[in-house]
Design an enzyme around this catalytic site. Structure first.
Site, PDB file in Angstrom:
ATOM      1  N   MET A  51       4.323  83.212  26.676  1.00 14.88           N
ATOM      2  CA  MET A  51       4.065  84.088  25.538  1.00 14.88           C
ATOM      3  C   MET A  51       5.381  84.591  24.966  1.00 14.88           C
ATOM      4  O   MET A  51       6.451  84.211  25.412  1.00 14.88           O
ATOM      5  CB  MET A  51       3.131  85.206  25.964  1.00 14.88           C
ATOM      6  CG  MET A  51       1.728  84.632  26.235  1.00 14.88           C
ATOM      7  SD  MET A  51       0.554  85.913  26.595  1.00 14.88           S
ATOM      8  CE  MET A  51       1.282  86.620  28.047  1.00 14.88           C
ATOM      9  N   ARG A  98       7.848  92.787  24.841  1.00 17.68           N
ATOM     10  CA  ARG A  98       7.548  91.628  25.703  1.00 17.68           C
ATOM     11  C   ARG A  98       6.092  91.643  26.114  1.00 17.68           C
ATOM     12  O   ARG A  98       5.535  92.693  26.408  1.00 17.68           O
ATOM     13  CB  ARG A  98       8.369  91.702  26.994  1.00 17.68           C
ATOM     14  CG  ARG A  98       9.819  91.317  26.891  1.00 17.68           C
ATOM     15  CD  ARG A  98      10.401  91.285  28.295  1.00 17.68           C
ATOM     16  NE  ARG A  98      11.751  90.766  28.305  1.00 17.68           N
ATOM     17  CZ  ARG A  98      12.856  91.534  28.238  1.00 17.68           C
ATOM     18  NH1 ARG A  98      12.753  92.841  28.154  1.00 17.68           N
ATOM     19  NH2 ARG A  98      14.040  90.959  28.269  1.00 17.68           N
ATOM     20  N   LYS A 145       4.428  92.757  34.789  1.00 15.48           N
ATOM     21  CA  LYS A 145       5.744  93.248  34.400  1.00 15.48           C
ATOM     22  C   LYS A 145       5.717  94.763  34.185  1.00 15.48           C
ATOM     23  O   LYS A 145       6.565  95.491  34.706  1.00 15.48           O
ATOM     24  CB  LYS A 145       6.194  92.534  33.108  1.00 15.48           C
ATOM     25  CG  LYS A 145       7.623  92.809  32.704  1.00 15.48           C
ATOM     26  CD  LYS A 145       7.952  92.229  31.321  1.00 15.48           C
ATOM     27  CE  LYS A 145       7.839  90.735  31.252  1.00 15.48           C
ATOM     28  NZ  LYS A 145       9.154  90.063  31.119  1.00 15.48           N
ATOM     29  N   GLY A 190       7.373  82.134  30.200  1.00 17.60           N
ATOM     30  CA  GLY A 190       7.687  81.402  28.976  1.00 17.60           C
ATOM     31  C   GLY A 190       6.488  81.078  28.119  1.00 17.60           C
ATOM     32  O   GLY A 190       6.605  80.415  27.101  1.00 17.60           O
ATOM     33  N   TYR A 226     -17.672  73.257  59.041  1.00 13.67           N
ATOM     34  CA  TYR A 226     -16.393  72.581  58.857  1.00 13.67           C
ATOM     35  C   TYR A 226     -16.233  72.068  57.428  1.00 13.67           C
ATOM     36  O   TYR A 226     -17.217  71.952  56.691  1.00 13.67           O
ATOM     37  CB  TYR A 226     -16.242  71.407  59.844  1.00 13.67           C
ATOM     38  CG  TYR A 226     -17.186  70.257  59.585  1.00 13.67           C
ATOM     39  CD1 TYR A 226     -16.816  69.203  58.737  1.00 13.67           C
ATOM     40  CD2 TYR A 226     -18.449  70.214  60.165  1.00 13.67           C
ATOM     41  CE1 TYR A 226     -17.687  68.150  58.493  1.00 13.67           C
ATOM     42  CE2 TYR A 226     -19.316  69.169  59.919  1.00 13.67           C
ATOM     43  CZ  TYR A 226     -18.930  68.136  59.082  1.00 13.67           C
ATOM     44  OH  TYR A 226     -19.791  67.086  58.822  1.00 13.67           O
ATOM     45  N   CYS A 254     -17.752  66.934  52.868  1.00 10.46           N
ATOM     46  CA  CYS A 254     -16.786  65.852  52.941  1.00 10.46           C
ATOM     47  C   CYS A 254     -16.402  65.323  51.565  1.00 10.46           C
ATOM     48  O   CYS A 254     -15.842  64.260  51.446  1.00 10.46           O
ATOM     49  CB  CYS A 254     -17.313  64.719  53.819  1.00 10.46           C
ATOM     50  SG  CYS A 254     -18.732  63.881  53.126  1.00 10.46           S
ATOM     51  N   SER A 299     -23.795  66.766  55.952  1.00  9.70           N
ATOM     52  CA  SER A 299     -22.467  66.801  55.355  1.00  9.70           C
ATOM     53  C   SER A 299     -22.657  66.768  53.845  1.00  9.70           C
ATOM     54  O   SER A 299     -23.181  65.793  53.300  1.00  9.70           O
ATOM     55  CB  SER A 299     -21.664  65.594  55.835  1.00  9.70           C
ATOM     56  OG  SER A 299     -20.404  65.600  55.220  1.00  9.70           O
ATOM     57  N   HIS A 314      14.019  76.876  32.898  1.00 11.06           N
ATOM     58  CA  HIS A 314      12.593  76.626  32.739  1.00 11.06           C
ATOM     59  C   HIS A 314      12.140  75.436  33.570  1.00 11.06           C
ATOM     60  O   HIS A 314      11.152  75.485  34.307  1.00 11.06           O
ATOM     61  CB  HIS A 314      12.282  76.386  31.251  1.00 11.06           C
ATOM     62  CG  HIS A 314      10.843  76.090  30.986  1.00 11.06           C
ATOM     63  ND1 HIS A 314      10.368  74.812  30.863  1.00 11.06           N
ATOM     64  CD2 HIS A 314       9.777  76.912  30.863  1.00 11.06           C
ATOM     65  CE1 HIS A 314       9.065  74.856  30.650  1.00 11.06           C
ATOM     66  NE2 HIS A 314       8.684  76.127  30.644  1.00 11.06           N
ATOM     67  N   ARG A 343       9.707  91.196  40.460  1.00  7.35           N
ATOM     68  CA  ARG A 343       8.379  90.660  40.753  1.00  7.35           C
ATOM     69  C   ARG A 343       8.520  89.846  42.022  1.00  7.35           C
ATOM     70  O   ARG A 343       9.627  89.459  42.414  1.00  7.35           O
ATOM     71  CB  ARG A 343       7.875  89.790  39.611  1.00  7.35           C
ATOM     72  CG  ARG A 343       8.813  88.675  39.245  1.00  7.35           C
ATOM     73  CD  ARG A 343       8.326  87.942  38.008  1.00  7.35           C
ATOM     74  NE  ARG A 343       9.352  86.974  37.597  1.00  7.35           N
ATOM     75  CZ  ARG A 343       9.352  86.331  36.435  1.00  7.35           C
ATOM     76  NH1 ARG A 343       8.406  86.568  35.552  1.00  7.35           N
ATOM     77  NH2 ARG A 343      10.296  85.457  36.150  1.00  7.35           N
TER      78      ARG A 343
END
Lengths: 880, 880
Positions: free
Chosen positions: B104, B93, B23, B102, B857, B837, B769, B453, B337
């Site tokens: 803090m 803030r 922020k 929400g 992979y 896997c 694997s 919210h 933001r």
């Protein structure tokens, strides 16, 4: 050109054990130093290994080397193989690098056939002898080489005795023996479809093949597994010209040790039988004479034998086990080897040889197999106990045992697996009984001497044995033994004392062993040489004292959960577990605190001057609660009977808690420091108990060293949290009591991740103790309790694992991880103290590994401390 | 000199997120590019971290830097803090590096006191406004800073409304508000023992401290755990001069996205409320107007806002989420933001921005959080289903869900832990509900808009949500919801469709998701960039087809045991297990063979052209038998009733077998290739089924690639034995069928020892694997099933583990072992194929790890294949 597969005895020497086997190398050595050894040759272990490598075929060139060697033996003896006037007879014997007594096969009198038997009769002028040799040869050859069932020959033998109306084999007439030879040959034709081979060369070839095959038989495989002998070293084959101890009253055969194999006393010790073949002595069929009697019977031969024996002991610089034969008044040396001996004899011999100036301390240390000491550290009969002695036999293997009598190896094995203690009672034992002997607490035989199979094997295994106890009348079919007319059925409780030969009715109280002065001196040398320190695992002051007596220099592991299991405390422990709130739990912990404080007070005091490593609570909490299956049975009954709704509701509530705590894999569950993370108040209570006990001792002026050990750490963060609880409690107690307590905080390394992160953990820990039991379980993915009874034996049998990794540390996998953790830990903390506290800490091969990777100490059960001390010294000698 | 802890907005920029928080950095950036931002300054995250490092103390020098910065703001605004004529008011803030909406605390209107409130009233000529600001400030400050229970203020508010006889807050008169201020101050004195602070500087100091403290509150900690945000990065504090959207009808406040956050459509999307403070919009208390309405209401302001928004999007090169306030006709930009968006919006925005020439393919790839895709890959309502629509709300978060309705977060959590599917129904949600939202399948609220919210959090979590559904009348006390007069109690089955806003009675049939064209294009870019291939875990032809559709290039894991579990087969499987002899077992296996062959035929065919990795039977055999506790109950009943001795005997016999097979730690027990070692005939049957199926397919001209995988290997020897069984069976089938089958044989690496000995095993295996589920269990000594429900949450809470190692691969420990195994394996076999896997194969952080250590992979469940493809591409971009 083919490899050299065949060595004449005069071509070899004692250093060639790998190639010629133990027996072959010693026969060669004896030949080299000029002792009277019947000529012969050895087919190498390489030939045997090649035989297996190429699919059970004799390697090319072997026979081309055998026949010239045989010709050499013919020239040396002046006899000829298959000759009709002066035939050469040979023995064919296996002989691996390591002695495997009775495990493989032997054939004697090879070379006899329908022609040569006549020549033997003529030359010896003893027809009976010749035909007895022949029938023995056919029987042995049929059994060992042609694999015809042994009992088929025994039946013929029994028939012959019945027909002739005699009781003993030796009473059989030449005619009966000839009849038997005919029947034996018929039996072989029936059983194998081929006639008994008359060609001595064919006999020799078949016998050599049988020895090769015998390397892989079931008995041999089991023996190797038990004794950690590799499966791939093969056996050599020794072919040696026969000499006969059974050529009449001027012939004989015997075995002797240069020192007493039971006590180590320096005196020739052995037995012989006149007019007998070698196998008669060791098989235990006739009870032989003590060797000293030979001095009266034949002073000249005795003198020669004593000289030869002394020469052999001096040459080999160790106690020798010697076989000899007297053939018509001439002495032949048939075998020598380092004699097997009891642990106490081994120590005495080693200590004596050092004091005689023969060997160094290091050599003395290397002379004892550490595992053997186990035997000395077992219990013996209480001298005070009143004993009902039923009979007395030979004190064949020291130690004492009580158990139910059983009459077969199979039954011994079966009962052993059920956890029963048994005494195996047999007329005599054979190599087939090996598994039964292993399963039994002790061995009792009615026949056979100090060198019988039962005696040799028992001494080697450290099992008590009483042999040759004639008073026993064993009836296998009815499963009972009669002693002086009283019958004892299978399952009767007997005790045996292998140190005195006594057979005792009922169970006998045993007492703890103590170390002899020689043993203490010997272990003192071990400590001089070792780099590793040896501590003990002990949970009580009594165990700690015991450990000190065995030379432990501290406690490497005190399991606090054993204190929780005390029957008086378990209700309080359960109260703590079942607590619904922190307050309730703290009330229970408050009650446990003074009890734990007393525990720690006692154990720290007993180990004054040395470190005492106290592990915080480790097992999952459900171990302290009743088992769910019991509860389910009770609940189902209460539900069906509807008699006691209150009890039902209580049991159901308890079951819910048991279920809530139950785990699928408790070994990997909510235990170790995970308990402290969840319930820090338990850790704080234990720490407080440790430091309050310590504070009292410091005030009493005691020199104490508590070491607090965090179990099952898997990372730095949790160790830091636990250490903080311990340190804060220590600070609190020290300031309350106004004392300083020297202490350390360290961790078990038993989770593989902790080993991998040892550099991180090393930064914040004072010591590591490798918990190799759990580390092995996790690294190998093996649950010990599940594996050992089920699939691990298959892995060992199929050679997929070399040894049971819960007995001998797995160097390849677990060891690699430990080595890594040692290096990582030291890299971040050069002062880190490193040890091991799994059961491997008392196992010699594993101790050697600990030495190699550079640990500071091993810790094991008190009774294994001497074994570990010796193993540590041997590691230092071997590995530098 | 002290560190620079305070930055004016004009001193910072967007690159300083670490130091200024998201922020603060964005306020600075907006200031830099000349947008109308109310002046202010940021206290750095370093100050917050230092605050914790020194035991919750504000670091030296902080205030000395705050006061000059405040003076700068005073100068810029022409107002003065605490001034009785023109007072400066500020907001305070929190703002961490990562957005934690929400989580803090925030304080508005700081600087008001009994004096400045009068000035505010005079300057605005609006007494009611000034006193409303003041009472809001005291309430917020009391709640957030002084920690006075929120409801105490609510009670006073309710009393004030009652006294005045009005219904809405906005109807309260200045007198009522003044009365409330007095009561609020009394309440604060009662609750805290101290008067409400009148000094604005003291107010500011206390508020800054409260923001620091809020970093460590329970909500924030949970949020960080859920979102994998580190705990040690701290929050910044933004102090900004107030502007007021509630100064009358020419004031207002709103939030807007530069593109539609649900669909990604390029159109300004947002909401505003006139005469309101910012919190009123996001809190969902009043339902706001769509942003487009502003064009009619105030065309000039709307034009300015559109220009500013476009400028911000172009500047940040991404869709922006912007907060603005209109104070008496002047527009202020309060925050910007990167906007949170649904997965489908994220993809559309990224693809559009690429096509608009704003970003590259690589940037597009990096714009999507892979985890978010999960959402697109879940099921949606079947278009064919007949729906009983009860009501309609806002389509706040797409996706559909069915479940039992519950009215509290606690109940949602409780039911969720029991495995129930629930819909959380609330008037509105607050950050306190976070655990309940996490546990629910979907969220339904009666109030609040698209940026409430509930809506924001649901979209972020990929949970379906319907918000602002006015038709719902929720009665928390009676636990029911009324819709058009019909009452539905807790537990009623509802479905919601977050894509349309429909609320439906009962359970609705769902259908599988499909990939949109944009999504396919996007994933195509991912595959161009990735180095890792993505395969799928699939056990049936249907799953295999699904996986192909999601872009899997093969099957990395087929679990053959799932085939055994088929209800029609289980009796045959049990027959096999209960077999007493090899013959009996082979009879059962003979029956299983054709079934398994069909399984493999189907799956190999479905994956034609790609490898199919088939793992041999893995679980312990007792998993196929009934549970012992059930049997014990039945046996106890049968015993007590004595009615059916035959059934009793059968059950007892079955129980004996179950017990014989039961294990203490089955995870480490008789399973995996240990089954094949014990029962080679099972392995041979499975291999035969694989190769017979393959032979048929080869004959049909199919291009198939079976890969046989040996589970739970712990060493080379057992792998060699298993491979021999497979190879011999392959040879036999190929010669029987006269075909050639291209195949490989490899192993799972899931036992730590196998990883340690990967060089040895690599010599004889074609592929590895990594089974990271079991490898994690064994390496960390954690039984997943036991840990996750019990102590693992405590470890995460106490920060002893950074993340759940069964979700995110533990790089420190398990990862180190994998890295080692990769290097060892490749060192002995350069052609070794390496993959993973475990369930980590579809988790982005773990996929990145696989990329880093150089695997070939990853394999994961079909629905996670797109996630893995994206994660693999991001890893390639990030790691090169």
């Amino acid at each position: 050109m083919a490899k050299k597969y065949v060595y004449l005895f005069r071509e070899g020497n004692a250093s060639m054990r790998d190639l010629l086997g133990g027996k072959g190398a010693n026969l060669a050595e004896m030949t080299q130093i000029g002792l009277p050894v019947p000529p012969g040759f050895t087919i190498t272990t390489e030939a045997c290994n090649e035989y297996y490598a190429i699919g059970e075929n004799v390697p090319d060139g072997t026979w081309d080397q055998v026949w010239p060697a045989l010709a050499d033996v013919e020239a040396a003896t002046g006899k000829q193989f298959g000759d009709k006037t002066n035939p050469l007879l040979v023995s064919v014997r296996s002989g691996a690098k390591f002695s495997m007594p009775g495990m493989m096969d032997t054939v004697l009198n090879l070379g006899l056939n329908d022609d040569t038997v006549e020549a033997l009769a003529a030359n010896t002028q003893n027809e009976r002898f010749a035909w007895d040799c022949y029938r023995r040869f056919i029987q042995m050859f049929g059994d060992v080489v042609l694999e015809v069932e042994h009992y088929l020959f025994e039946q013929i033998l029994e028939t012959a005795k019945e027909k002739q109306g005699v009781r003993f084999d030796s009473e059989l007439s030449p005619e009966s023996l000839k009849w038997m030879v005919g029947e034996y040959k018929k039996q072989i034709l029936r059983s194998t479809g081929k006639p008994f081979p008359m060609d001595p060369k064919e006999q020799l070839q078949l016998a050599v093949l049988a020895v090769f095959r015998s390397w892989n038989n079931d008995r041999a495989n089991v023996y190797r597994i038990i004794n950690n002998i590799p499966h791939d070293i093969g056996t050599a084959v020794n072919v040696q010209s026969m000499v006969f101890g059974n050529m009449g009253s001027d012939s004989g055969t015997g075995v002797a040790f240069t020192r007493n194999p039971s006590t180590g006393e320096k005196a020739l010790y052995g037995e012989y039988l006149m007019n007998a073949q070698g196998e008669d002595v060791v098989a235990g069929i006739r009870t032989p004479q003590p060797i000293a009697t030979l001095a009266q019977e034949n002073a000249d031969i005795y003198k020669q034998f004593v000289e030869n024996s002394q020469r052999l002991e001096a040459h080999y610089r160790d106690m020798q086990d010697i076989e000899f034969t007297i053939e018509r008044g001439k002495l032949y040396m048939l075998q020598t080897r380092n004699g097997k001996r009891t642990a106490s004899a081994a120590i005495r011999v080693a200590v004596d040889l050092y004091h005689e100036g023969v060997i160094s301390k290091e050599e003395a240390i290397m002379r004892i197999e550490p595992q053997q000491l186990d035997h000395l550290l077992h219990r013996r009969m209480d001298g005070e106990a009143k004993l009902q002695v039923l009979a007395k036999g030979l004190p064949a293997s020291p130690g004492a045992a009580s158990g139910k009598i059983v009459f077969s190896a199979e039954e011994a094995e079966r009962q052993g697996q059920l956890g029963e203690k048994v005494i195996l009672v047999r007329t005599e034992t054979t190599p087939d009984d090996i598994r039964g002997i292993l399963a039994a607490q002790g061995i009792l035989t009615s026949r056979g001497g100090m060198t019988s199979h039962a005696a040799v094997v028992s001494r080697h295994m450290g099992k008590p044995a009483v042999c040759g106890c004639d008073a026993l009348k064993i009836d296998y079919t009815q499963k009972l033994v009669a002693i002086e007319g009283v019958e004892y059925p299978e399952g009767s409780l007997f005790s045996i004392d292998g140190a005195t030969g006594r057979v005792i009715k009922g169970e006998v109280k045993m007492v703890d062993p103590e170390l002899s002065e020689g043993f203490k001196e010997f272990l003192g040398w071990a400590d001089e040489i070792s780099r590793l320190k040896v501590m003990a695992n002990a949970d009580t002051p009594a165990e700690a004292t015991n450990a000190r007596n065995f030379g432990a220099v501290g406690i490497g592991l005190t399991r606090t959960e054993h204190m929780f299991m005390d029957p008086e405390r378990i209700p309080i422990v359960q109260e703590m577990i079942l607590a619904q709130t922190l307050q309730e739990r703290e009330v229970a912990l408050e009650k446990l605190l003074p009890m734990q404080e007393e525990d720690f007070y006692g154990i720290l005091k007993a180990m004054e001057g040395f470190p005492v490593t106290i592990r915080l609570l480790d097992p999952p909490l459900h171990e302290f609660l009743p088992h769910s299956e019991e509860l389910i049975v009770e609940i189902t009954k209460l539900r069906m009977s509807k008699s006691d709704p209150k009890a039902l509701s209580e049991k159901e509530s308890l079951l819910r808690k048991v279920r809530a705590l139950s785990e699928l894999n408790p070994m990997l569950g909510h235990r170790g420091c995970r308990l402290g993370v969840s319930f820090p108040e338990i850790t704080v209570m234990q720490a407080r108990a440790i430091f309050q006990a310590s504070a009292r001792l410091v005030k009493e002026g005691r020199d104490i060293h508590p070491e607090v050990m965090i179990p099952l750490t898997m990372g730095k963060e949790e160790f830091v949290m636990m250490r903080k609880l311990v340190d804060e409690t220590a600070q609190a107690v020290m300031s309350e009591q106004n004392v300083k307590i020297p202490y350390h905080v360290g961790t078990m390394i038993e989770v593989p991740r902790a080993a991998l992160l040892a550099d991180e953990i090393g930064k914040v820990a004072d010591f590591f103790s490798f918990g190799t039991n759990d580390l092995t379980q996790m690294t190998m993915g093996l649950s010990r309790d599940d594996a050992q009874g089920k699939f691990l034996p298959i892995y060992l049998e199929k050679n997929l694992l070399k040894t049971d990794p819960f007995v001998v540390l797995d160097r390849d996998g677990v060891g690699k991880l430990i080595d890594m953790a040692v290096k990582l830990g030291r890299s971040s903390n050069s002062g880190l103290s490193l040890g091991i506290c799994g059961e491997h800490g008392g196992e010699p091969n594993s101790v050697e590994f600990c030495h190699i990777v550079g640990l500071n100490y091993v810790s094991c059960s008190p009774f294994r401390v001497p074994i570990a001390r010796l193993a540590a010294a041997q590691a230092a000698v071997n590995q530098g």
